[in-house]
Design a protein around this motif. Structure first.
Motif, PDB file in Angstrom:
ATOM      1  N   ALA A  12       4.672 -11.098  -5.284  1.00 51.64           N
ATOM      2  CA  ALA A  12       5.707 -11.165  -6.288  1.00 51.64           C
ATOM      3  C   ALA A  12       5.542 -10.362  -7.583  1.00 51.64           C
ATOM      4  N   LEU A  13       4.534  -9.807  -7.977  1.00 54.09           N
ATOM      5  CA  LEU A  13       4.317  -9.034  -9.111  1.00 54.09           C
ATOM      6  C   LEU A  13       4.264  -7.239  -8.730  1.00 54.09           C
ATOM      7  N   ASN A  14       4.159  -7.175  -7.534  1.00 52.99           N
ATOM      8  CA  ASN A  14       4.028  -5.697  -7.266  1.00 52.99           C
ATOM      9  C   ASN A  14       4.689  -5.492  -5.787  1.00 52.99           C
ATOM     10  N   ALA A  15       5.627  -4.829  -5.531  1.00 52.79           N
ATOM     11  CA  ALA A  15       6.163  -4.396  -4.175  1.00 52.79           C
ATOM     12  C   ALA A  15       5.042  -3.488  -3.387  1.00 52.79           C
ATOM     13  N   HIS A  16       4.185  -2.885  -3.703  1.00 53.71           N
ATOM     14  CA  HIS A  16       3.050  -2.298  -3.093  1.00 53.71           C
ATOM     15  C   HIS A  16       1.828  -2.591  -3.746  1.00 53.71           C
ATOM     16  N   SER A  17       1.276  -3.634  -3.457  1.00 57.54           N
ATOM     17  CA  SER A  17       0.083  -4.111  -4.257  1.00 57.54           C
ATOM     18  C   SER A  17      -1.192  -3.780  -3.580  1.00 57.54           C
ATOM     19  N   SER A  18      -2.000  -2.606  -4.268  1.00 55.15           N
ATOM     20  CA  SER A  18      -3.220  -2.395  -3.411  1.00 55.15           C
ATOM     21  C   SER A  18      -4.247  -3.660  -3.350  1.00 55.15           C
ATOM     22  N   ARG A  19      -4.483  -3.783  -2.059  1.00 58.67           N
ATOM     23  CA  ARG A  19      -5.335  -4.993  -1.710  1.00 58.67           C
ATOM     24  C   ARG A  19      -7.002  -4.743  -1.602  1.00 58.67           C
ATOM     25  N   SER A  20      -7.209  -3.612  -2.096  1.00 63.32           N
ATOM     26  CA  SER A  20      -8.494  -2.678  -2.042  1.00 63.32           C
ATOM     27  C   SER A  20      -8.952  -1.973  -3.185  1.00 63.32           C
ATOM     28  N   HIS A  21     -10.252  -1.782  -3.473  1.00 61.98           N
ATOM     29  CA  HIS A  21     -10.631  -0.797  -4.536  1.00 61.98           C
ATOM     30  C   HIS A  21     -10.873   0.404  -3.767  1.00 61.98           C
ATOM     31  N   ALA A  22     -10.253   1.586  -4.146  1.00 61.18           N
ATOM     32  CA  ALA A  22     -10.309   2.894  -3.658  1.00 61.18           C
ATOM     33  C   ALA A  22     -11.256   3.759  -4.493  1.00 61.18           C
ATOM     34  N   LEU A  23     -12.212   4.400  -3.840  1.00 58.72           N
ATOM     35  CA  LEU A  23     -13.094   5.153  -4.379  1.00 58.72           C
ATOM     36  C   LEU A  23     -12.615   6.729  -3.801  1.00 58.72           C
ATOM     37  N   LEU A  24     -12.280   7.691  -4.634  1.00 61.06           N
ATOM     38  CA  LEU A  24     -12.445   9.104  -4.269  1.00 61.06           C
ATOM     39  C   LEU A  24     -13.335   9.745  -4.781  1.00 61.06           C
ATOM     40  N   SER A  25     -14.306  10.348  -4.074  1.00 62.42           N
ATOM     41  CA  SER A  25     -15.665  11.050  -4.713  1.00 62.42           C
ATOM     42  C   SER A  25     -15.462  12.610  -4.366  1.00 62.42           C
TER      43      SER A  25
END
Length: 553
Positions: free
Chosen positions: A372-385
């Protein structure tokens, strides 16, 4: 010459003639108006003279009538002389009474005129008194205006000196934070949704004020504050010195924090036409490599992982695999050549286009869902190293890392309206963010034990938070009144993070090939010291959770 030019010149000539004729008629009209005004003035004078002559004529007419009546009395032979004298006396009395009446009328008019004169005199005195009062008021106003102008100049000068001294203080404070190794904090405010009135204002540079509808206003000061109008270029301009530090041999960590829908993924990834920090950081690294590649060898590798439901997944593996383990070694204790997440995939990239391809591949496998707050809510933490491998002319090598972290958004279940699997995801996200907050609080209080092992997120980030890296937190907030609680929570977290002293960052150690451990991934940290080493187990930490389907929405 084209014929239309001649026609145009002819029309222009006619227009000029018409204008001249209009000016002549205007002058004649003005002259006639002056003559008319002169004649009207003359007519007014003639009317006044005519009235005077009429009055004189009436007076003479009356005298003439009296003389005729008197003459008629004496011409009448039928009356005696005594009778004539009596009639003449009566006539004179009548004339005298008429003159008395006229005199009385004149006295009355004179009294009225004198009263009017006195009234006008009083009015004139009143007007003179008012004029003197107005002159005094005007003088006071001029003095007050001059004094106000002096105060305004003094206030402007004070404000200018205050802002100048404040900027100097901020620069010195920023230098002190760098020397102490403080986590640098920036705040970015997302544009409001719809026509709602934002609760965020910006009194001064680096300062923002929050006015929640249900509590008292609060102010927060950070290294930089970016309003809704700030561009991706402006954000990266403040981030680019850290990218330069990575190229110089320092480890760097940049992570975006905030509630769901506050613009973290936009800040870190961004759309194709407005790329975020991830793409711009790699673009800057390639630019530096192009300028300094002649001095020493350059190599850039990237990896992408996500922490989903407290399980670490490699986003660059096409096949579905079990979650990856996280090394149980303490922060800063990893030997050269060892990754914090063993077995993570590293991709060598030589151009920005290859980077974009890798990012598209990793983003496709990241878990998202609609709330309800975000149409494309990220459900994980993403780490680009990003691993920068430098080889110097003397044969020594150094590997520095920059971690670009897009944290999942904190959310309240009653507002995001999630259930089922998304409920479990939200609980895992909030738990890991709470663990990150505990780590920040422990670092702020300089506790002897830092609870890095309470969450996979803090385990993965512990090398960046142990005091050997330069760390930047980008706090993303929403300006709507409905998000005031989450906004204040994010700002309080950022405020605590800004007070954490990690210690001065140090360059990674340059080692010879003989010192370097052979590993498929290379080292994620080449430092051997840490500010804090919590109690730990020597066995690897494993997670039995299974990998969810790639790209699930």
């Amino acid at each position: 010459m084209p014929p239309w030019i001649g026609d145009l010149q002819e029309q222009l000539q006619q227009a000029q003639e018409v204008a001249q004729e209009a000016e002549r008629l205007k002058a004649e009209n003005s002259a006639m108006l002056e003559v008319k005004k002169s004649l009207e003035d003359h007519m007014i004078g003639m009317r006044a003279q005519l009235e005077e002559m009429q009055q004189a004529s009436q007076s003479l007419q009356g005298e003439l009538e009296g003389m005729r009546a008197q003459s008629k009395i004496w011409e009448d032979n039928n009356n005696s002389e005594a009778e004539k004298l009596k009639q003449e006396n009566a006539l004179i009395r009548n004339q005298m009474q008429t003159r008395l009446n006229e005199m009385q009328n004149l006295k009355s008019k004179l009294a009225d005129a004198d009263a009017e004169r006195q009234r006008l005199q009083r009015d004139m005195e009143d007007q003179a008194s008012k004029l003197q009062w107005l002159q005094r008021i005007n003088a006071q106003l001029e003095a007050s205006t001059e004094q106000l102008e002096q105060y305004r100049k003094a206030a402007a000068d004070f404000q200018e000196r205050f802002i100048r001294e404040r900027n100097v203080r901020r620069k010195l404070h920023e230098q002190l934070q760098v020397l102490k190794g403080n986590i640098r904090v920036m705040c970015r405010v997302r544009p409001p949704n719809g026509d709602v009135k934002p609760i965020v204002s910006y009194p001064l540079e680096g300062l923002l004020a929050i006015t929640p509808p249900d509590r008292r206003p609060q102010e927060f000061e950070f290294d930089h504050v970016f309003g809704p109008e700030a561009s991706q270029e402006a954000i990266f301009e403040e981030v680019s010195p850290l990218v330069r530090s990575c190229a110089d041999g320092f480890n760097v960590c940049i992570f975006a924090y905030g509630q769901t829908g506050s613009g973290k993924t936009f800040t870190m990834e961004g759309p194709q036409d407005k790329p975020g920090i991830n793409v711009r950081a790699l673009q800057e690294l390639f630019r530096i490599a192009g300028e300094e590649g002649a001095d020493h060898g350059w190599g850039v590798e990237v990896s992408m992982m996500e922490i989903y439901n407290e399980a670490v997944h490699d986003l660059l593996r096409s096949e579905v695999t079990k979650p990856l383990d996280v090394s149980a070694l303490g922060p800063g204790e990893l030997p050269p050549g060892m990754d914090r997440v063993p077995g993570i995939t590293w991709r060598k990239v030589d151009s920005l286009e290859q980077v974009k391809q890798v990012l598209r591949e990793g983003s496709k496998n990241r878990a998202t869902a609609s709330t309800a707050l975000n149409a494309h809510s990220s459900r994980s933490h993403a780490l680009l190293s990003v691993k920068v491998n430098l080889q110097y002319a003397d044969g020594r090598r150094a590997t520095s890392l920059i971690h670009l972290v897009d944290l999942a958004g904190s959310e309240r279940v009653d507002k995001s309206e999630v259930s089922g699997q998304q409920m479990k995801e939200a609980q895992a996200i909030n738990k890991s963010l709470s663990a990150l907050g505990d780590v920040i609080s422990a670092l702020q209080r300089r506790n002897s034990h830092i609870p890095f092992r309470n969450s996979k997120l803090t385990q993965v980030l512990q090398d960046s938070l142990c005091g050997t890296s330069k760390v930047l937190l980008v706090c993303n907030i929403s300006p709507e009144p409905v998000s005031s609680s989450e906004t204040l929570s994010s700002l309080n977290f950022a405020h605590r993070a800004a007070q954490v002293e990690l210690g001065a960052a140090r360059r990674v150690e340059r080692i010879t090939p003989a010192d370097r451990m052979t590993s498929s991934g290379g080292g994620s940290s080449l430092e051997h010291s840490a500010t804090t080493t919590p109690e730990r187990s020597r066995t690897p930490v494993t997670t039995p959770a299974t990998r969810r389907p790639a790209g699930r929405v």
